[in-house]
Design a protein around this motif. Sequence first.
Motif, mmCIF file in Angstrom:
data_model
loop_
_atom_site.group_PDB
_atom_site.id
_atom_site.type_symbol
_atom_site.label_atom_id
_atom_site.label_comp_id
_atom_site.label_asym_id
_atom_site.label_seq_id
_atom_site.Cartn_x
_atom_site.Cartn_y
_atom_site.Cartn_z
ATOM 1 N N ASP A 17 0.880 -1.160 0.000
ATOM 2 C CA ASP A 17 0.000 0.000 0.000
ATOM 3 C C ASP A 17 0.924 1.219 0.000
ATOM 4 N N THR A 61 -3.006 1.208 -4.318
ATOM 5 C CA THR A 61 -3.350 2.330 -3.460
ATOM 6 C C THR A 61 -4.737 2.852 -3.796
ATOM 7 N N LYS A 87 -9.480 -3.200 -3.264
ATOM 8 C CA LYS A 87 -8.185 -3.601 -3.791
ATOM 9 C C LYS A 87 -8.091 -5.046 -4.300
ATOM 10 N N TYR A 107 1.427 -9.109 1.239
ATOM 11 C CA TYR A 107 0.788 -7.793 1.164
ATOM 12 C C TYR A 107 1.140 -7.036 2.433
ATOM 13 N N GLY A 109 0.233 -3.712 4.574
ATOM 14 C CA GLY A 109 -0.815 -2.714 4.714
ATOM 15 C C GLY A 109 -0.842 -2.085 6.082
ATOM 16 N N ASP A 110 -1.765 -1.120 6.231
ATOM 17 C CA ASP A 110 -1.849 -0.396 7.500
ATOM 18 C C ASP A 110 -3.275 -0.087 7.952
ATOM 19 N N ASP A 114 -7.100 -2.497 3.581
ATOM 20 C CA ASP A 114 -6.121 -3.494 3.155
ATOM 21 C C ASP A 114 -6.509 -4.918 3.560
#
Length: 175
Positions: A17, A61, A87, A107, A109-110, A114
């Motif tokens: 991301d 993104t 996504k 992957y 992500g945050d 995500d």
Amino acid sequence: MQQFEARAGRIRLAIFDVDGVLTDSSLFLGDDGQEYKAFSSRDGLGMKLLQLSGVEIGIITGRTSEVVRIRMESLGIEHVYQGQRYKVPAFEEMRDSLGLTNEQVAYIGDDVVDLPVMRQVGLAIAVQNADDRVKQEAHWQTRAAGGHGAAREVCELLMAAQGTLDATLERYLSP
């Protein structure tokens, strides 16, 4: 840890991301509407090293930004999907175009957007300052925060698990 290393050893594609992972989530907007983001140069080198080791890198993104296109182009990253509110389709397209299985994809992500992809991949990683829900579902969490070395940490972790870290670094250390 052994199960984690086995997961990391299978990874052929690492998807990142942008906001909150490759940046610290800050968005700087100029009076003219121009958007600015700060990227870590150390993260960028980590991504280049990971590519040299044979692992593909992808970007998914939710936002669309010219600065992201420019930064990813400068890093030689070809798989860039911007403006992806949901996504999963971008993940599936990237995975399928490279002929990979879910287990071969990581992957990073945050935030909650995500999670749908993180739930499908072989290795789900949350950055240190991720939303608590994301941390709970991740297989691993970085020590570094997004935009402050988290991507470099992930890249070196993957190369170490695959036994390519020293050889890849040596390409930069030798004339």
